[in-house]
Design an enzyme around this catalytic site. Structure first.
Site: not given
Ligand code: DGL
Length: 261
Positions: A73, A185
């Protein structure tokens, strides 16, 4: 027995990293936590993301004796990886950050779009990375409020509408505009086909899944097992949406555990 590698995200976004990890390390067992009960992370206070990242790291260490942790993430990496490394100096911890450098290298127009959560783009870690690459390309930063959430809920109509308005806001694409877009993301590669359709075939999408998987392989000893272990999947949210996401983006036979907390 080979100890597992822990992987976590605010939800299903980390599946885009888990797919790359399984391709790079087919014999390595993985334990994945989708923190869907506390998602999304991207528009929340960094204190929330830090607290959740610490709780999940502790759970993966205590319940699964992981040998390494992949923070799948971008938002959690930006907010919490330094602290996690400080608190668990014995544990190799691999993070994900927007692939600005590879994007600058492939861009012919030297105009690169960056789609990410607001929190990632505002973080000191991202700003420091950007500062090192300023003279290699012009980066057009686009915070994509709500897009990870729409993907998390598998609301593809909303994901398409948001993608359309965010890509339109970034300006011109193609040979005289932005020719490379960073998916900053881990949720966004899950709708790469939609984004590619919107942007056209001349635009290259870049994500961090494969480089993170290669980095993970570098820090691990060769796994002893010779089979192809299925990942252990768990969620702090409802199992049904995770089940649907597994069927869509991973493989249907994976079992799911529901975590409290
Ligand atoms: N998948 C996550 C990222 O790479 C975060 C998405 C979220 O929860 O806002 O930033």
């Amino acid at each position: 027995m080979t100890r597992p590698v822990g992987v976590f995200d605010s939800g299903i976004g980390g599946f885009s990293v888990l797919r790359a990890l399984r391709a790079e390390l087919p014999h390595q067992p993985f334990v994945y936590v989708a923190d869907s009960g506390h998602a999304p992370y991207g528009e929340r206070e960094s204190g929330h993301v830090i607290e959740r990242s610490q709780a999940i790291a502790r759970h993966l260490i205590q319940a699964h004796d992981i040998q390494a942790l992949v923070v799948a993430c971008n938002t959690a990496t930006a907010a919490a990886i330094a602290l996690l490394r400080e608190q668990h100096p014995e544990l190799p911890i691999i993070g994900v950050e927007p692939a600005l450098k590879p994007a600058a290298q492939v861009s012919r127009t030297h105009r690169v779009g960056v789609m990410a959560t607001r929190s990632t783009l505002q973080s000191a870690k991202f700003q420091a990375l950007l500062a090192t690459l300023k003279d290699q390309a012009e980066f057009v930063l686009q915070p994509c409020d709500g897009l990870a959430d729409a993907i998390e809920r598998q609301d593809f109509e909303r994901a398409l509408a948001l993608s359309r308005s965010y890509t339109a806001a970034m300006g011109r694409f193609g040979n005289d505009g932005i020719d490379t877009v960073v998916l900053g993301c881990t949720h966004y590669p899950l709708i790469a086909d939609t984004l590619q359709d919107l942007l056209g075939p001349q635009v290259t999408l870049v994500d961090s899944g494969a480089p993170v998987a290669r980095q993970t392989r570098r820090v691990l000893p060769e796994p002893a097992v010779t089979g192809h272990p299925l990942p252990h999947l768990s969620t702090t949210g409802h199992p049904e949406p995770l089940r649907a996401a597994v069927d869509r983006w991973l493989q249907p036979q994976f079992a799911i555990e529901t975590l409290r907390g």
